[in-house]
Scaffold this active site. Sequence first.
Site, PDB file in Angstrom:
ATOM      1  N   GLY A 115       0.812  -1.207   0.000  1.00 18.82           N
ATOM      2  CA  GLY A 115       0.000   0.000   0.000  1.00 18.82           C
ATOM      3  C   GLY A 115       0.848   1.261   0.000  1.00 18.82           C
ATOM      4  N   ASP A 117       0.255   3.943   1.405  1.00 17.74           N
ATOM      5  CA  ASP A 117       0.303   4.528   2.747  1.00 17.74           C
ATOM      6  C   ASP A 117       1.449   3.946   3.563  1.00 17.74           C
ATOM      7  OD1 ASP A 117      -1.012   2.045   2.701  1.00 17.74           O
ATOM      8  OD2 ASP A 117      -2.276   2.528   4.430  1.00 17.74           O
ATOM      9  N   ARG A 118       1.666   2.634   3.449  1.00 18.19           N
ATOM     10  CA  ARG A 118       2.763   2.003   4.192  1.00 18.19           C
ATOM     11  C   ARG A 118       4.117   2.513   3.705  1.00 18.19           C
ATOM     12  NH1 ARG A 118       1.847  -4.312   3.884  1.00 18.19           N
ATOM     13  NH2 ARG A 118       3.428  -4.353   5.544  1.00 18.19           N
ATOM     14  N   ASP A 137       1.214   2.017  12.300  1.00 21.97           N
ATOM     15  CA  ASP A 137       0.088   2.828  11.839  1.00 21.97           C
ATOM     16  C   ASP A 137      -1.186   2.221  12.410  1.00 21.97           C
ATOM     17  OD1 ASP A 137      -1.793   4.375  10.554  1.00 21.97           O
ATOM     18  OD2 ASP A 137      -0.865   4.222   8.587  1.00 21.97           O
ATOM     19  N   THR A 140      -7.723   2.085  10.711  1.00 20.78           N
ATOM     20  CA  THR A 140      -8.739   1.071  10.452  1.00 20.78           C
ATOM     21  C   THR A 140      -8.126  -0.320  10.538  1.00 20.78           C
ATOM     22  OG1 THR A 140      -9.878   2.632   8.999  1.00 20.78           O
ATOM     23  CG2 THR A 140     -10.477   0.311   8.814  1.00 20.78           C
TER      24      THR A 140
END
Length: 275
Positions: A115, A117-118, A137, A140
């Site tokens: 991802g 985001d990672r 992180d 969700t």
Amino acid sequence: MVTDLLLVSVGNSRTRIAHGRVKPDGTRGDLEPAVVVENTDPDAALAAAVRVIDRIESESARILLASVNDPIADPLAERLAAVPSAPRLVRLVSASGQGLKVPMVAEVENPAAVGVDRLLTALAASDRTQGACVVVDAGTAVTVDFVDRHGIFQGGVIAPGLGAMLRAMHQTTAKLPLLAPPGRLVDGHAAAAPRGPLGKNTSEAMLLGASRAIVGLVHDRLNAYAELAGGYPRIIATGGDAGLLFEHDDLVEHIIPDLLLMGMQAAWIRAAAEA
């Protein structure tokens, strides 16, 4: 010349929007605290972005967008592109897709599947620590990722987030209530934080069980990653539940809510340096 950046990060549940800058010498400038909006309110996200656009003056300004939730991000990108005087929009992506690739080497089985985001939080943490680090992180989902001393993303673990654990307990049992993490509303009610190490009612027991499961996972992975690194890496936490889970955790060095946005700034800086 200062470069203005409108940073838009679309997550699974929320979108973060902030105004960041890159200094004339190519280093990271100011990053204003992000406005966080629920993905159920796309108009609020657009309005927050337009407020930043109205304050941007530099000709080199750009809108940077990173997403793990394209059904929310795609229409937002279209609406942003239609805003009069909006800077050019650049999409940040991992190894796959069209856009600006995150400049982070990932030694995993399929780098394209990691991802964005990672990768961005790993990039920001690596830049900050200048050494081996662990990025937690807590959103969700919870990710606990390891970046080695060479700045290479080595992978990690993905687990249910605090809210997901609480919902699962309600959905798979007959009597456990539907709870949200403290500070959030479910059916108009916010859960109270546990008052001690023992749950004195069902809600406290559920919150303690879920939160300590996540903290235990982080500590367990830190020990495993320390063996790989030959010493204990520094831990940086981010995400909506990071403060609740790790505010008093001696092993977590920093809690940085806008770590992903810092990674977006860093990605743009590296791309400009390589252009």
